[in-house]
Design an enzyme around this catalytic site. Structure first.
Site, short mmCIF file in Angstrom:
data_model
loop_
_atom_site.label_atom_id
_atom_site.label_comp_id
_atom_site.label_asym_id
_atom_site.label_seq_id
_atom_site.Cartn_x
_atom_site.Cartn_y
_atom_site.Cartn_z
N LYS A 89 4.72 -2.41 -7.70
CA LYS A 89 5.85 -3.29 -8.25
C LYS A 89 6.15 -3.09 -9.40
CE LYS A 89 5.05 -5.80 -3.87
NZ LYS A 89 4.13 -5.13 -3.34
C1 PLP Z 1 4.07 -4.93 -2.27
C2 PLP Z 1 2.58 -3.35 -1.90
C3 PLP Z 1 2.94 -2.37 -0.61
C4 PLP Z 1 4.08 -2.45 0.52
O1 PLP Z 1 5.09 -2.31 -0.21
P1 PLP Z 1 6.99 -2.95 0.65
O2 PLP Z 1 7.61 -2.43 0.03
O3 PLP Z 1 6.97 -4.64 0.87
O4 PLP Z 1 6.96 -2.49 1.96
C5 PLP Z 1 2.15 -1.63 -0.36
N1 PLP Z 1 1.81 -1.65 -1.83
C6 PLP Z 1 1.37 -2.36 -2.61
C7 PLP Z 1 -0.46 -2.68 -3.10
C8 PLP Z 1 1.76 -3.63 -2.76
O5 PLP Z 1 1.96 -4.05 -3.45
#
Ligand code: PLP
Length: 465
Positions: free
Chosen positions: A112
């Protein structure tokens, strides 16, 4: 570039307005009016470019009219300069077919950061010199919160109210949020699941009384700019493995459908993607939707991959809109039906549209642990539970000899207990966050009700002028 809402009844916005807003006023999500495309020659020319230069090429059409390529390069250089790996998102080979794309080299150890470091700088740029004061309201299953807080702590003109489900995020995740003591950051632990927290945030945006008082903004993946920043690494990885001549498949650990939707956008822009594998844990609403057309909400089961413990995937609406002929009125009716009954069937057009590009799989705890052990024992790589779910799905699908890139979305140290249980190896916290467990924590606990949360925020947020 102009942006339209999936529900067809909100103002058309430019890139700056869409970045600063959250949910559209009709309850929908914003998307570009049309997909820009790169030619085969333009995609070939990405080969060998740095991450920042790739980002400029991929994102330029989406920000046209608001940011120049030079602006974009300055922002990306600053955002990705904070990553601890020179390649920003390195590829690691596991065997003859499987690769990991490591997206966790940012400040908070999850993918993120790739989008939120950039988004934080966009906010700052768009707010400088304006008298706007943004109130960011978000819900997090752990990683969005820490990444958004790192990106926005101490920035002028923004306050952040971040809701997390109490006791349902890992210690590392919680501490990464609650040890940031900047005065513009408010952490709220609510009783309930991530879906409950997300529903509260949606209700705040949808309440004219509450949202009218503040300039509300979103940092979760309903924010278009976040998805746009994630499109970049699909191109970056694919050209390194032989695209556009050779199609590449991606396996994506999926929760809110943001990351994998960015892959869909890359495909729409012309990147030859052989398959997008939507990997879920036992919270499998997306697997049921894609394999059987059944999008019906189950109860959230907590798992060692908490960022995927989701039964409503906001960004799926963007896909349904695009596949259903971009008919905002029809989609609004479909989504209102879902909101009322917690269930819906995909239409024939939507199902036919997902067919060629998407595959899906549901990975249980045993298969997740097996994938972690396989990566450790046969390739020497320690991977986190989210990544393991996508790797398990990648290893189960038959795509001939097409290379499959598994998105590695979190550093294994972020989920040390689960990693240690499966592999016996306890990953060390990287040096840059080494004293996390000594730092002071600060957060408030609230019941998961609209009244409690809006009263709390109402007392602390800056009203709009
Ligand atoms: C947020 C997240 C996901 C999922 O991603 P999306 O965009 O919500 O589908 C998967 N793995 C990790 C480690 C995350 O932080």
């Amino acid at each position: 570039m102009r942006y339209v809402s999936t529900r067809g009844d909100a103002p058309v916005l430019d890139f700056q307005a869409v970045t600063l807003s959250g949910l559209a006023s009709d309850g929908g999500l914003y998307l570009p009016e049309a997909w820009p495309t790169l030619t085969i020659e333009q995609i070939s020319a990405l080969r060998g470019l740095s991450y920042v230069d790739t980002a400029v090429e991929v994102m330029a059409p989406f920000v046209a009219g608001v940011l120049t390529r030079d602006d974009l390069r300055t922002l990306c250089t600053q955002a990705y300069g904070r990553f601890s790996h020179a390649a920003v998102a390195p590829l690691v080979q596991l065997d003859g077919q499987h690769w990991l794309l490591e997206l966790f080299h940012g400040p908070t150890l999850a993918f993120k950061d790739v989008a939120l470091q950039f988004l934080g700088l966009l906010f700052e740029r768009f707010l400088t010199g304006s008298d706007k004061h943004l109130t960011v309201v978000g819900a997090t299953s752990g990683d969005t919160g820490s990444a958004a807080i790192d990106a926005l702590a101490g920035r002028a003109g923004v306050d952040v109210f971040m809701l997390h489900p109490k006791g349902r995020v890992s210690d590392v995740q919680r501490r990464q949020m609650t040890t940031v003591l900047a005065p513009n950051i408010y952490n709220i632990a609510i009783d309930g699941s991530f879906d409950d927290a997300q529903a509260l945030v949606k209700a705040m945006f949808n309440s004219p009384e509450f949202s009218g008082k503040f300039t509300l903004s979103a940092v979760n993946s309903i924010n278009w700019a976040r998805l746009m920043a994630q499109v970049v690494y699909y191109f970056y990885a694919a050209v390194r493995l032989g695209a556009p001549e050779r199609p590449i498949a991606f396996s994506v650990p999926t929760g809110n459908f943001g990351d994998v939707f960015a892959g869909y956008v890359a495909a729409k822009m012309g990147l030859p993607i052989a398959k997008l594998i939507v990997a879920t844990n036992v919270n499998d609403i997306l697997h049921r939707a894609l394999s059987e057309g059944d999008y019906s909400q189950g109860t959230v089961v907590p798992t060692p991959s908490p960022s995927m413990d989701i039964q409503v995937s906001s960004n799926f609406e963007r896909l349904l809109f695009d596949l259903g002929g971009r008919d905002g009125g029809a989609l609004a009716a479909q989504m209102h039906g879902f909101e009322a009954t917690k269930a819906m069937r995909l239409t024939n057009a939507q199902r036919a549209g997902t067919g060629p590009l998407f595959a899906s799989d549901r990975i249980d705890l045993d298969d997740m642990a097996l994938a972690m052990r396989w990566a450790h024992e046969s390739a020497g790589e320690v991977i986190d539970p989210h990544t393991a779910i996508a790797l398990a799905a990648a290893r189960r699908i038959d795509l001939g000899d097409t290379p499959i890139v598994t998105l590695a979305t979190a550093h294994p140290a972020k989920f040390r207990d689960a990693v240690e249980r499966s592999t016996g190896a306890r990953p060390a916290l990287p040096k840059r966050i080494g004293d996390l467990f000594e730092r002071e924590e600060r957060y408030d606990s609230l019941p998961g009700t609209f009244e409690a949360v809006t009263a709390y925020i109402g007392e602390r947020a800056t009203p709009s002028v």
